[in-house]
Motif scaffolding. Sequence first.
Motif, PDB file in Angstrom:
ATOM      1  N   GLY A   1      21.511  77.271  35.754  1.00 48.47           N
ATOM      2  CA  GLY A   1      20.738  78.002  34.754  1.00 48.47           C
ATOM      3  C   GLY A   1      19.243  77.791  34.945  1.00 48.47           C
ATOM      4  N   ALA A   2      18.855  76.558  35.222  1.00 40.93           N
ATOM      5  CA  ALA A   2      17.437  76.267  35.402  1.00 40.93           C
ATOM      6  C   ALA A   2      16.856  77.077  36.558  1.00 40.93           C
ATOM      7  CB  ALA A   2      17.244  74.772  35.668  1.00 40.93           C
TER       8      ALA A   2
ATOM      9  N   PHE B   1      15.541  75.806  24.977  1.00 41.23           N
ATOM     10  CA  PHE B   1      15.964  74.997  26.129  1.00 41.23           C
ATOM     11  C   PHE B   1      16.118  75.931  27.318  1.00 41.23           C
ATOM     12  CE2 PHE B   1      18.665  72.935  29.169  1.00 41.23           C
ATOM     13  CZ  PHE B   1      18.247  71.611  29.134  1.00 41.23           C
TER      14      PHE B   1
ATOM     15  N   ARG C   1      16.197  71.701  33.243  1.00 41.34           N
ATOM     16  CA  ARG C   1      15.638  70.364  33.451  1.00 41.34           C
ATOM     17  C   ARG C   1      14.776  70.242  34.701  1.00 41.34           C
ATOM     18  NH1 ARG C   1      17.749  66.105  30.358  1.00 41.34           N
ATOM     19  NH2 ARG C   1      19.566  66.634  29.104  1.00 41.34           N
TER      20      ARG C   1
ATOM     21  N   GLU D   1      15.855  82.854  24.114  1.00 43.67           N
ATOM     22  CA  GLU D   1      17.315  82.850  24.004  1.00 43.67           C
ATOM     23  C   GLU D   1      17.695  83.706  22.786  1.00 43.67           C
ATOM     24  OE1 GLU D   1      18.643  78.377  24.216  1.00 43.67           O
ATOM     25  OE2 GLU D   1      16.474  78.481  23.931  1.00 43.67           O
TER      26      GLU D   1
ATOM     27  N   GLU E   1      20.799  74.619  22.846  1.00 39.92           N
ATOM     28  CA  GLU E   1      20.482  73.204  22.603  1.00 39.92           C
ATOM     29  C   GLU E   1      19.647  73.031  21.338  1.00 39.92           C
ATOM     30  OE1 GLU E   1      22.042  71.066  24.796  1.00 39.92           O
ATOM     31  OE2 GLU E   1      22.770  73.018  25.485  1.00 39.92           O
TER      32      GLU E   1
ATOM     33  N   ASP F   1      17.064  84.802  28.072  1.00 42.44           N
ATOM     34  CA  ASP F   1      17.810  83.682  28.649  1.00 42.44           C
ATOM     35  C   ASP F   1      19.194  83.663  28.006  1.00 42.44           C
ATOM     36  OD1 ASP F   1      18.964  81.410  29.568  1.00 42.44           O
ATOM     37  OD2 ASP F   1      17.225  80.106  29.268  1.00 42.44           O
TER      38      ASP F   1
ATOM     39  N   GLN G   1      23.380  80.381  27.822  1.00 37.24           N
ATOM     40  CA  GLN G   1      24.397  79.831  26.905  1.00 37.24           C
ATOM     41  C   GLN G   1      25.082  80.917  26.070  1.00 37.24           C
ATOM     42  OE1 GLN G   1      24.966  75.964  23.952  1.00 37.24           O
ATOM     43  NE2 GLN G   1      23.389  75.982  25.463  1.00 37.24           N
TER      44      GLN G   1
ATOM     45  N   LYS H   1      26.398  79.304  33.400  1.00 34.53           N
ATOM     46  CA  LYS H   1      27.500  78.794  32.565  1.00 34.53           C
ATOM     47  C   LYS H   1      28.767  79.655  32.644  1.00 34.53           C
ATOM     48  CE  LYS H   1      24.568  76.237  29.309  1.00 34.53           C
ATOM     49  NZ  LYS H   1      24.990  74.842  29.446  1.00 34.53           N
TER      50      LYS H   1
HETATM   51  N1  PLZ Z   1      18.987  78.020  29.560  1.00 32.74           N
HETATM   52  C1  PLZ Z   1      19.737  78.711  27.332  1.00 32.74           C
HETATM   53  O1  PLZ Z   1      21.466  76.455  27.487  1.00 32.74           O
HETATM   54  C2  PLZ Z   1      21.656  74.694  29.772  1.00 32.74           C
HETATM   55  C3  PLZ Z   1      22.016  71.737  29.033  1.00 32.74           C
HETATM   56  C4  PLZ Z   1      22.728  70.453  29.265  1.00 32.74           C
HETATM   57  P1  PLZ Z   1      21.543  74.450  33.789  1.00 32.74           P
HETATM   58  N2  PLZ Z   1      22.156  74.129  28.565  1.00 32.74           N
HETATM   59  C5  PLZ Z   1      22.902  72.877  28.690  1.00 32.74           C
HETATM   60  C6  PLZ Z   1      21.734  69.356  29.505  1.00 32.74           C
HETATM   61  O2  PLZ Z   1      21.628  68.474  28.643  1.00 32.74           O
HETATM   62  O3  PLZ Z   1      21.030  69.417  30.517  1.00 32.74           O
HETATM   63  C7  PLZ Z   1      20.719  75.876  29.691  1.00 32.74           C
HETATM   64  C8  PLZ Z   1      20.675  76.713  28.547  1.00 32.74           C
HETATM   65  C9  PLZ Z   1      19.782  77.792  28.516  1.00 32.74           C
HETATM   66  C10 PLZ Z   1      19.022  77.264  30.662  1.00 32.74           C
HETATM   67  C11 PLZ Z   1      19.869  76.172  30.753  1.00 32.74           C
HETATM   68  C12 PLZ Z   1      19.874  75.362  32.018  1.00 32.74           C
HETATM   69  O4  PLZ Z   1      21.063  75.542  32.700  1.00 32.74           O
HETATM   70  O5  PLZ Z   1      22.712  75.108  34.456  1.00 32.74           O
HETATM   71  O6  PLZ Z   1      21.880  73.205  33.046  1.00 32.74           O
HETATM   72  O7  PLZ Z   1      20.399  74.268  34.725  1.00 32.74           O
END
Ligand code: PLZ
Length: 431
Positions: free
Chosen positions: A110-111, A137, A140, A205, A210, A238, A241, A267
């Motif tokens: 996702g990131a 969120f 990371r 989103e 989160e 986004d 989720q 996801k």
């Molecule tokens: N965008 C809207 O919810 C990931 C995070 C888990 P990745 N959400 C779960 C954690 O604690 O790291 C998320 C999201 C939204 C982007 C992301 C990022 O997706 O696949 O974890 O990179």
Amino acid sequence: MTESARLSARKSAAVARGVATRGIYAARAENAELWDAEGRRFIDFAAGIAVNNTGHRHPRVMAAVAEQAQAFTHTCFHVAPYEGYIALAERLNAATPGDFEKKTMLVTTGAEAVENAIKMARAYTGRSGVISFSGAFHGRTLLGIALTGKVAPYKKGFGAMPPEIVHAPFPNAFHGVTEADALEQLERLFASSVDPERVAAIIIEPVQGEGGFNIAPAGFLRALRDICDRHGIVLIADEVQAGMARTGRMFGFDHSGVLPDLVTMAKGLAGGFPLSAVTGRAEIVDAPNPGGVGGTYAGNPLAVAAAHAVLDVIRDEDLCARAAEIGEVIRARLTQIAAQQGMECIGDVRGLGAMNALELVTSRTGNAPDAALTAAVVAEAEARGLILLSCGTRYNVIRLLPPLTIPMEQLHEALDILEASIEAAVMKKAA
Ligand code: PLZ
């Protein structure tokens, strides 16, 4: 010593401390159930954080991956491209909101989808600014945490964030931030902090994950669309989720009728295999020069095969309708639980389709968060065989993310456990 305790000790010794985990060591899983290293059975209301919308090990997903593994598992799309990637791009171009010309790129997390959407918006507009929202969120990676609207634990200790990223307030009725407040603050940011003519993208989103399962009002998304049109800003949904049938429609944005320029997915897209995508207006997706985007594993063949099966299952098992149906069962039950005497800790019940949450407060009359009670409910549920996740910038929201394929009797069983867990946590708090 139990096997879980042994694994926990080995984990603490060998795995980075920053990678926080729960104590449920997975041994196997099937649809909405998971068994741990001790053979304890859980109903899985986390679904790998909204990944297993089609359940653990959906037979059609398993068969598709096994079949692909017979042909090849990796070539790198840049080196030897394959039809499955192209066909998936065609399907996502058709599935995402809007009937304008679209294109897709596949990545892995996702990131990474978010990073690439921002790169495309920057390349297309020739601008660098980005607006995201409080409580958001977006991943990371360094850009992901910069866009994320919460400091601890995500940004803490990681140094300077990339410049020209500004957070606007996300409307939140329960916390007293109206849609009008949020829009006014955004206009103020344009006056005080960032010239809208320097902004490449607004990323939002449709339902914050989160951040606490906060639903973006349709009127707010319409207003953002307007602002983007006025200033030539790219609107990014986004859907990492909220997408892939979770909210009762294929995408969270579908509820509002607002058409984003770019959509990020991950996801639920590939039923547990690492795959993400950016789909959107062809001219924006095509803005980076050839060679400007990509990656070794981007669009991995096994994950692509899984995604095709996931899209087939969403269609053939009508998982959008199923999400709406189980969502109604969940909200009816949560509303009934909240109305009972002794349940004044439930300050808010909210949700869209099968993306539902309870916000726990110290007293019904305000919105003061009860993070300790939230953690206690999650622990009580775990002891009773239900995996729950909390969320929310104040750590006081319990989110329910069952697989959309969960059998109805397991859904009711899980809601019984949830009710008993809240009761037990409330009793212990009073004692
Ligand atoms: N965008 C809207 O919810 C990931 C995070 C888990 P990745 N959400 C779960 C954690 O604690 O790291 C998320 C999201 C939204 C982007 C992301 C990022 O997706 O696949 O974890 O990179």
